[in-house]
Enzyme design. Structure first.
Site, PDB file in Angstrom:
ATOM      1  N   ARG A  37      -2.476   8.310  21.097  1.00  0.00           N
ATOM      2  CA  ARG A  37      -1.293   8.239  20.239  1.00  0.00           C
ATOM      3  C   ARG A  37      -0.703   9.602  19.892  1.00  0.00           C
ATOM      4  O   ARG A  37       0.497   9.720  19.662  1.00  0.00           O
ATOM      5  CB  ARG A  37      -1.620   7.478  18.956  1.00  0.00           C
ATOM      6  CG  ARG A  37      -1.859   6.005  19.228  1.00  0.00           C
ATOM      7  CD  ARG A  37      -2.005   5.245  17.940  1.00  0.00           C
ATOM      8  NE  ARG A  37      -2.266   3.836  18.169  1.00  0.00           N
ATOM      9  CZ  ARG A  37      -2.469   2.958  17.204  1.00  0.00           C
ATOM     10  NH1 ARG A  37      -2.417   3.338  15.948  1.00  0.00           N
ATOM     11  NH2 ARG A  37      -2.706   1.690  17.481  1.00  0.00           N
ATOM     12  N   ASP A 139       5.960  -0.229   3.065  1.00  0.00           N
ATOM     13  CA  ASP A 139       4.971   0.255   4.027  1.00  0.00           C
ATOM     14  C   ASP A 139       4.882   1.771   3.875  1.00  0.00           C
ATOM     15  O   ASP A 139       5.788   2.399   3.319  1.00  0.00           O
ATOM     16  CB  ASP A 139       5.387  -0.112   5.464  1.00  0.00           C
ATOM     17  CG  ASP A 139       4.195  -0.164   6.417  1.00  0.00           C
ATOM     18  OD1 ASP A 139       3.683  -1.260   6.684  1.00  0.00           O
ATOM     19  OD2 ASP A 139       3.754   0.914   6.882  1.00  0.00           O
TER      20      ASP A 139
HETATM   21  C1  LIG Z   1      -1.283  -4.673  10.712  1.00  0.00           C
HETATM   22  S1  LIG Z   1       0.089  -4.289   9.702  1.00  0.00           S
HETATM   23  C2  LIG Z   1       0.175  -5.764   8.688  1.00  0.00           C
HETATM   24  C3  LIG Z   1       1.580  -6.312   8.589  1.00  0.00           C
HETATM   25  C4  LIG Z   1       1.719  -7.618   7.845  1.00  0.00           C
HETATM   26  N1  LIG Z   1       1.271  -7.515   6.474  1.00  0.00           N
HETATM   27  C5  LIG Z   1       0.998  -8.726   8.563  1.00  0.00           C
HETATM   28  O1  LIG Z   1      -0.013  -9.240   8.049  1.00  0.00           O
HETATM   29  O2  LIG Z   1       1.441  -9.113   9.648  1.00  0.00           O
HETATM   30  C6  LIG Z   1      -0.610  -3.082   8.577  1.00  0.00           C
HETATM   31  C7  LIG Z   1       0.424  -2.170   7.930  1.00  0.00           C
HETATM   32  O3  LIG Z   1      -0.195  -1.467   6.847  1.00  0.00           O
HETATM   33  C8  LIG Z   1       0.447  -0.209   6.729  1.00  0.00           C
HETATM   34  N2  LIG Z   1      -0.396   0.705   5.924  1.00  0.00           N
HETATM   35  C9  LIG Z   1      -1.553   1.311   6.305  1.00  0.00           C
HETATM   36  N3  LIG Z   1      -2.005   2.075   5.310  1.00  0.00           N
HETATM   37  C10 LIG Z   1      -1.134   1.962   4.280  1.00  0.00           C
HETATM   38  C11 LIG Z   1      -1.059   2.529   2.965  1.00  0.00           C
HETATM   39  N4  LIG Z   1      -1.982   3.366   2.509  1.00  0.00           N
HETATM   40  N5  LIG Z   1      -0.007   2.183   2.181  1.00  0.00           N
HETATM   41  C12 LIG Z   1       0.936   1.334   2.648  1.00  0.00           C
HETATM   42  N6  LIG Z   1       0.921   0.766   3.859  1.00  0.00           N
HETATM   43  C13 LIG Z   1      -0.102   1.081   4.674  1.00  0.00           C
HETATM   44  C14 LIG Z   1       0.641   0.209   8.178  1.00  0.00           C
HETATM   45  O4  LIG Z   1       1.659   1.175   8.313  1.00  0.00           O
HETATM   46  C15 LIG Z   1       0.978  -1.128   8.873  1.00  0.00           C
HETATM   47  O5  LIG Z   1       2.356  -1.298   9.043  1.00  0.00           O
END
Ligand SMILES: C[S@@+](CC[C@H](N)C(=O)[O-])C[C@H]1O[C@@H](n2cnc3c(N)ncnc32)[C@H](O)[C@@H]1O
Length: 269
Positions: A37, A139
């Site tokens: 990445r 996010d």
């Molecule tokens: C796998 S996605 C989940 C999306 C959605 N909630 C779902 O269940 O389909 C996880 C997301 O968490 C975000 N994320 C990771 N760490 C985070 C943080 N400390 N604060 C806010 N968002 C975060 C990532 O950028 C990513 O877009």
């Protein structure tokens, strides 16, 4: 092009950095993923080692590049109507018992590119007449938030959307937009997005919510971070409000301020 090599020490530096910034617990097994990445960023800056790139992002002088690194190291997989049982529960159990005469608010925390937030909007639009509702999506990644705000997706992403809702809320693109759709304005005007790092204190201006979806993000956190994130979110949930986590997640031993209604669905007493 040959992949750039990373030493164990360099990998540890990035593990610590992404943990400090986002709370993400990057397992040792993710070394190849990290190289895959980030290597383009090294080439972009004409750097030949991960130590040099680390110095660049950790210096505090390149916040934009640091954000790009966070964008690249987060996993953003999501789709419309993911884990549909939660949306059924919202429609069949939560919404019929909602307090009347008040605006109903749902937060898609860690919304990724917006599919969860717009799915919530479809469910709310169908259930609540008169538009007294809104959805907030947040996010840490600015890249996915841009996509979320655009509300423009490939038609391949529509699999989970029931056909009736698809017809009503997804506007199919023509000509140069063939193969894509836009989320209809009636939904988009009620869905807003903002950048929120869930590991940091969350400002009061975000407001109060009847339901918080925190799905498929805690899998990247250790227990200490999970506790911090839930503590940060709880002041924004109304008494009696619901807190919903992903199907492989649990708040067991994470918070005693919520009661489980059924696995993955909690309520603030
Ligand atoms: C796998 S996605 C989940 C999306 C959605 N909630 C779902 O269940 O389909 C996880 C997301 O968490 C975000 N994320 C990771 N760490 C985070 C943080 N400390 N604060 C806010 N968002 C975060 C990532 O950028 C990513 O877009």
């Amino acid at each position: 092009m040959n992949p750039l090599a990373i030493t164990d020490q360099e990998f540890t530096l990035f593990q610590r950095l992404i943990y400090k910034i986002a709370g993400i617990d990057l397992a040792d097994s993710k070394k190849v993923l990290l190289v895959g990445r980030l290597q383009r960023r090294l080439r972009e800056h004409q750097l030949t080692s991960f130590s040099d790139y680390y110095r660049l992002v950790a210096s505090g002088q390149h916040p934009h590049e640091l954000q790009t690194m966070v964008d690249l190291l987060t996993t953003n997989e999501t789709y419309f109507f993911r884990e549909p049982r939660h949306f059924d529960y919202l429609r069949d159990e939560i919404l019929p018992k909602r307090p009347r005469g008040e605006r109903f608010r749902v937060w898609s925390a860690a919304s990724s590119s917006g599919e969860e937030a717009y799915t919530l909007a479809m469910v709310l639009a169908e259930a609540i007449m008169g538009g007294h509702w809104d959805v907030f999506g947040s996010d840490i990644s600015t890249q996915v938030l841009e996509k979320a705000r655009n509300g423009h997706y490939s038609l391949e992403r529509t699999q989970g959307i029931p056909p009736a809702l698809m017809r009503k809320y997804c506007l199919k693109g023509v000509r140069s937009n063939e193969g894509t759709f836009m989320v209809a304005p009636a939904l988009r005007e009620r869905v807003t997005f903002g950048q929120i790092n869930l590991t940091r204190p969350i400002g009061r201006e975000v407001g109060m919510f009847n339901v918080i979806f925190l799905r498929n993000v805690m899998i990247y956190f250790d227990n200490e971070t999970k506790r911090k994130v839930v503590e940060n979110l709880l002041p924004h949930l109304v008494t009696g409000g619901h807190f919903i986590v992903g199907h492989s997640e649990s708040l067991n031993a994470i918070s005693d301020k919520l009661v489980m209604v059924q696995p993955t669905i909690y309520r603030k007493p």
